[in-house]
Design a protein around this motif. Structure first.
Motif, PDB file in Angstrom:
ATOM      1  N   MET A 196       0.828  -1.204   0.000  1.00  0.00           N
ATOM      2  CA  MET A 196       0.000   0.000   0.000  1.00  0.00           C
ATOM      3  C   MET A 196       0.865   1.258   0.000  1.00  0.00           C
ATOM      4  O   MET A 196       0.525   2.264  -0.634  1.00  0.00           O
ATOM      5  CB  MET A 196      -0.942   0.004   1.203  1.00  0.00           C
ATOM      6  CG  MET A 196      -1.996  -1.087   1.151  1.00  0.00           C
ATOM      7  SD  MET A 196      -3.326  -0.839   2.352  1.00  0.00           S
ATOM      8  CE  MET A 196      -4.154   0.571   1.638  1.00  0.00           C
ATOM      9  N   LEU A 197       1.999   1.204   0.699  1.00  0.00           N
ATOM     10  CA  LEU A 197       2.931   2.343   0.690  1.00  0.00           C
ATOM     11  C   LEU A 197       3.475   2.559  -0.712  1.00  0.00           C
ATOM     12  O   LEU A 197       3.569   3.704  -1.186  1.00  0.00           O
ATOM     13  CB  LEU A 197       4.071   2.091   1.677  1.00  0.00           C
ATOM     14  CG  LEU A 197       5.155   3.165   1.729  1.00  0.00           C
ATOM     15  CD1 LEU A 197       4.581   4.511   2.160  1.00  0.00           C
ATOM     16  CD2 LEU A 197       6.280   2.735   2.685  1.00  0.00           C
ATOM     17  N   HIS A 198       3.826   1.469  -1.387  1.00  0.00           N
ATOM     18  CA  HIS A 198       4.337   1.573  -2.757  1.00  0.00           C
ATOM     19  C   HIS A 198       3.270   2.170  -3.678  1.00  0.00           C
ATOM     20  O   HIS A 198       3.572   3.026  -4.520  1.00  0.00           O
ATOM     21  CB  HIS A 198       4.760   0.188  -3.249  1.00  0.00           C
ATOM     22  CG  HIS A 198       5.321   0.183  -4.635  1.00  0.00           C
ATOM     23  ND1 HIS A 198       6.570   0.697  -4.944  1.00  0.00           N
ATOM     24  CD2 HIS A 198       4.804  -0.257  -5.815  1.00  0.00           C
ATOM     25  CE1 HIS A 198       6.792   0.571  -6.239  1.00  0.00           C
ATOM     26  NE2 HIS A 198       5.743  -0.012  -6.791  1.00  0.00           N
ATOM     27  N   GLN A 199       2.013   1.703  -3.519  1.00  0.00           N
ATOM     28  CA  GLN A 199       0.933   2.245  -4.338  1.00  0.00           C
ATOM     29  C   GLN A 199       0.739   3.736  -4.068  1.00  0.00           C
ATOM     30  O   GLN A 199       0.589   4.536  -5.005  1.00  0.00           O
ATOM     31  CB  GLN A 199      -0.371   1.501  -4.051  1.00  0.00           C
ATOM     32  CG  GLN A 199      -1.559   2.007  -4.889  1.00  0.00           C
ATOM     33  CD  GLN A 199      -2.874   1.382  -4.459  1.00  0.00           C
ATOM     34  OE1 GLN A 199      -3.120   1.192  -3.264  1.00  0.00           O
ATOM     35  NE2 GLN A 199      -3.727   1.057  -5.428  1.00  0.00           N
ATOM     36  N   PHE A 200       0.744   4.124  -2.796  1.00  0.00           N
ATOM     37  CA  PHE A 200       0.561   5.537  -2.437  1.00  0.00           C
ATOM     38  C   PHE A 200       1.658   6.396  -3.062  1.00  0.00           C
ATOM     39  O   PHE A 200       1.378   7.433  -3.694  1.00  0.00           O
ATOM     40  CB  PHE A 200       0.571   5.690  -0.913  1.00  0.00           C
ATOM     41  CG  PHE A 200       0.532   7.120  -0.450  1.00  0.00           C
ATOM     42  CD1 PHE A 200      -0.671   7.813  -0.397  1.00  0.00           C
ATOM     43  CD2 PHE A 200       1.699   7.785  -0.070  1.00  0.00           C
ATOM     44  CE1 PHE A 200      -0.707   9.144   0.018  1.00  0.00           C
ATOM     45  CE2 PHE A 200       1.673   9.102   0.341  1.00  0.00           C
ATOM     46  CZ  PHE A 200       0.461   9.791   0.392  1.00  0.00           C
ATOM     47  N   GLN A 258       9.641   5.751  -9.059  1.00  0.00           N
ATOM     48  CA  GLN A 258      10.070   5.907  -7.668  1.00  0.00           C
ATOM     49  C   GLN A 258      10.382   4.568  -7.028  1.00  0.00           C
ATOM     50  O   GLN A 258       9.861   3.530  -7.432  1.00  0.00           O
ATOM     51  CB  GLN A 258       9.004   6.651  -6.858  1.00  0.00           C
ATOM     52  CG  GLN A 258       7.679   5.915  -6.676  1.00  0.00           C
ATOM     53  CD  GLN A 258       7.658   4.968  -5.476  1.00  0.00           C
ATOM     54  OE1 GLN A 258       8.414   5.159  -4.520  1.00  0.00           O
ATOM     55  NE2 GLN A 258       6.808   3.952  -5.517  1.00  0.00           N
ATOM     56  N   MET A 259      11.255   4.627  -6.043  1.00  0.00           N
ATOM     57  CA  MET A 259      11.538   3.485  -5.176  1.00  0.00           C
ATOM     58  C   MET A 259      11.357   3.958  -3.739  1.00  0.00           C
ATOM     59  O   MET A 259      11.673   5.116  -3.410  1.00  0.00           O
ATOM     60  CB  MET A 259      12.958   2.968  -5.399  1.00  0.00           C
ATOM     61  CG  MET A 259      13.211   2.410  -6.782  1.00  0.00           C
ATOM     62  SD  MET A 259      14.927   1.866  -7.008  1.00  0.00           S
ATOM     63  CE  MET A 259      15.011   0.524  -5.805  1.00  0.00           C
ATOM     64  N   THR A 260      10.860   3.084  -2.887  1.00  0.00           N
ATOM     65  CA  THR A 260      10.480   3.465  -1.527  1.00  0.00           C
ATOM     66  C   THR A 260      11.141   2.555  -0.504  1.00  0.00           C
ATOM     67  O   THR A 260      11.277   1.350  -0.727  1.00  0.00           O
ATOM     68  CB  THR A 260       8.947   3.373  -1.351  1.00  0.00           C
ATOM     69  OG1 THR A 260       8.308   4.226  -2.284  1.00  0.00           O
ATOM     70  CG2 THR A 260       8.536   3.775   0.060  1.00  0.00           C
ATOM     71  N   GLU A 261      11.526   3.150   0.605  1.00  0.00           N
ATOM     72  CA  GLU A 261      11.927   2.349   1.768  1.00  0.00           C
ATOM     73  C   GLU A 261      11.590   3.137   3.024  1.00  0.00           C
ATOM     74  O   GLU A 261      11.416   4.359   2.986  1.00  0.00           O
ATOM     75  CB  GLU A 261      13.419   2.023   1.747  1.00  0.00           C
ATOM     76  CG  GLU A 261      14.329   3.209   1.956  1.00  0.00           C
ATOM     77  CD  GLU A 261      15.793   2.804   2.047  1.00  0.00           C
ATOM     78  OE1 GLU A 261      16.549   3.544   2.704  1.00  0.00           O
ATOM     79  OE2 GLU A 261      16.177   1.771   1.451  1.00  0.00           O
ATOM     80  N   GLN A 262      11.449   2.450   4.141  1.00  0.00           N
ATOM     81  CA  GLN A 262      11.194   3.110   5.418  1.00  0.00           C
ATOM     82  C   GLN A 262      12.359   2.864   6.351  1.00  0.00           C
ATOM     83  O   GLN A 262      12.810   1.724   6.513  1.00  0.00           O
ATOM     84  CB  GLN A 262       9.897   2.623   6.057  1.00  0.00           C
ATOM     85  CG  GLN A 262       9.513   3.447   7.292  1.00  0.00           C
ATOM     86  CD  GLN A 262       8.100   3.203   7.750  1.00  0.00           C
ATOM     87  OE1 GLN A 262       7.530   2.143   7.479  1.00  0.00           O
ATOM     88  NE2 GLN A 262       7.507   4.155   8.443  1.00  0.00           N
ATOM     89  N   ASP A 263      12.870   3.943   6.922  1.00  0.00           N
ATOM     90  CA  ASP A 263      14.007   3.851   7.835  1.00  0.00           C
ATOM     91  C   ASP A 263      13.551   3.252   9.158  1.00  0.00           C
ATOM     92  O   ASP A 263      12.632   3.773   9.814  1.00  0.00           O
ATOM     93  CB  ASP A 263      14.596   5.260   8.056  1.00  0.00           C
ATOM     94  CG  ASP A 263      15.957   5.211   8.717  1.00  0.00           C
ATOM     95  OD1 ASP A 263      16.055   4.652   9.817  1.00  0.00           O
ATOM     96  OD2 ASP A 263      16.915   5.741   8.129  1.00  0.00           O
TER      97      ASP A 263
END
Length: 338
Positions: free
Chosen positions: A47-51, A298-303
């Motif tokens: 869901m984070l990737h979709q957002f 985009q590419m996403t990650e959470q610290d």
């Protein structure tokens, strides 16, 4: 579980453009809460990737007119699919020997002597930033718009950074003639006009692109210059008194750069405030060629330490300097700073 992409894209567009339907405010708040919870939990990765994909797609639509309107002043801008072959015509009038081409990490010199065209080679440009999920949950609409604007402006700055880098290399190599460049302290309006006179010979009214501080520095000299102040029309006098961004400087039209602060103390900006570019306004052959391949990705990650969401945005684009003779550069080294 992901929600319907097309419906969400429509929701994002309406909320960003403040064209909301009856339930849109509640719907975007509910969707953001579904992705991020109360801002303290780790969001579902899919869901984070979709957002983030939807944020980037919305920002790309916002950036398109920004890129076209600004960059088309001095570049031929084309949009192509990834993998397309694009042929660039080499100016024959000035018998170019080299073309400067942007790469992901710098600038390459391409020898073109005796050739009438080259094929554009896309570079992989990228930048990154982060956002706080808690801010997004607490101020959903306001922070959502800010996030979209941040991504759109980041795309424009990717291009401007490469333009700046290409121009610097071209000056040092002599690709841009010395008469087109003015660098020094307390540059006068007469010296500014000297550069514009060079570019005016290519046809049309020259266009000056720079930070608002640099534009103001030269625009306000019009009111004090002993010769020029007597030539000011009532319209220009009114503009100097009331306009947030003056658009007329002597023989040129001025265009203000988007150049936001990049730190929390308002002490740094993305691009130099004391450096501006001048372009011949009426030439068919633009100095730069910009070929955009596809859209932003985009590419996403959470610290895991600070729980911030980090995004890396990338764009494939070919940026080439083909006609350096039609560019002017002015750098004021004393009187303009933050």
């Amino acid at each position: 579980m992901k929600l319907d992409n097309m419906k969400l894209k429509g929701l994002f567009s309406r909320v960003y453009n403040n064209q909301k339907q009856e339930t849109d405010s509640a719907d975007i708040k509910a969707y953001i809460t579904k992705v991020f919870g109360d801002g303290r939990q780790n969001p579902d990765p899919s869901m984070l990737h979709q957002f983030n994909n939807l944020v980037v797609e919305t920002a790309d639509e916002i950036a398109k007119p920004m890129v076209t309107n600004l960059l088309s002043l001095f570049a031929k801008v084309e949009n192509r699919n990834r993998g397309d072959l694009v042929e660039l015509k080499i100016p024959q009038k000035n018998k170019a020997k080299v073309v400067w081409s942007a790469t992901g990490s710098g600038v390459d010199l391409v020898r073109v002597e005796g050739r009438k065209s080259i094929f554009a080679t896309p570079a992989h440009l990228s930048t990154g930033f982060y956002y706080e999920p808690l801010d997004l949950v607490k101020e959903s609409e306001e922070y959502f718009r800010k996030l979209v604007n941040d991504v759109a402006n980041a795309k424009v700055r990717l291009y401007l950074d490469k333009i700046n880098e290409l121009t610097g290399v071209a000056i040092s190599s002599g690709k841009i003639p010395a008469k087109n460049v003015k660098t020094g302290a307390n540059i006068t309006l007469a010296e500014y006009n000297k550069v514009s006179s060079v570019l005016q010979r290519y046809g049309g009214r020259p266009i000056f692109v720079g930070d608002s501080l640099l534009i103001d520095y030269f625009a306000m000299q019009q009111a004090t210059d002993s010769t020029y102040k007597n030539l000011l029309t009532d319209g220009i006098k009114e503009e100097l008194l009331t306009a947030l961004n003056p658009t007329t400087i002597a023989r040129t039209t001025a265009v203000n750069l988007v150049n936001p602060f990049t730190d929390a103390t308002n002490s740094k900006v993305e691009l130099p405030v004391n450096k501006g570019y001048m372009f011949a306004g009426g030439v068919e052959q633009k100095p730069f060629s910009i070929v955009e391949y596809g859209g932003l990705r985009q590419m996403t990650e959470q610290d895991i330490e600070d729980e911030r969401v980090k995004m890396k945005i990338t764009q494939d684009v070919a940026v080439n300097l083909l006609f350096g003779e039609a560019i002017g550069v002015i750098e004021e080294q004393a009187s303009v700073s933050l």
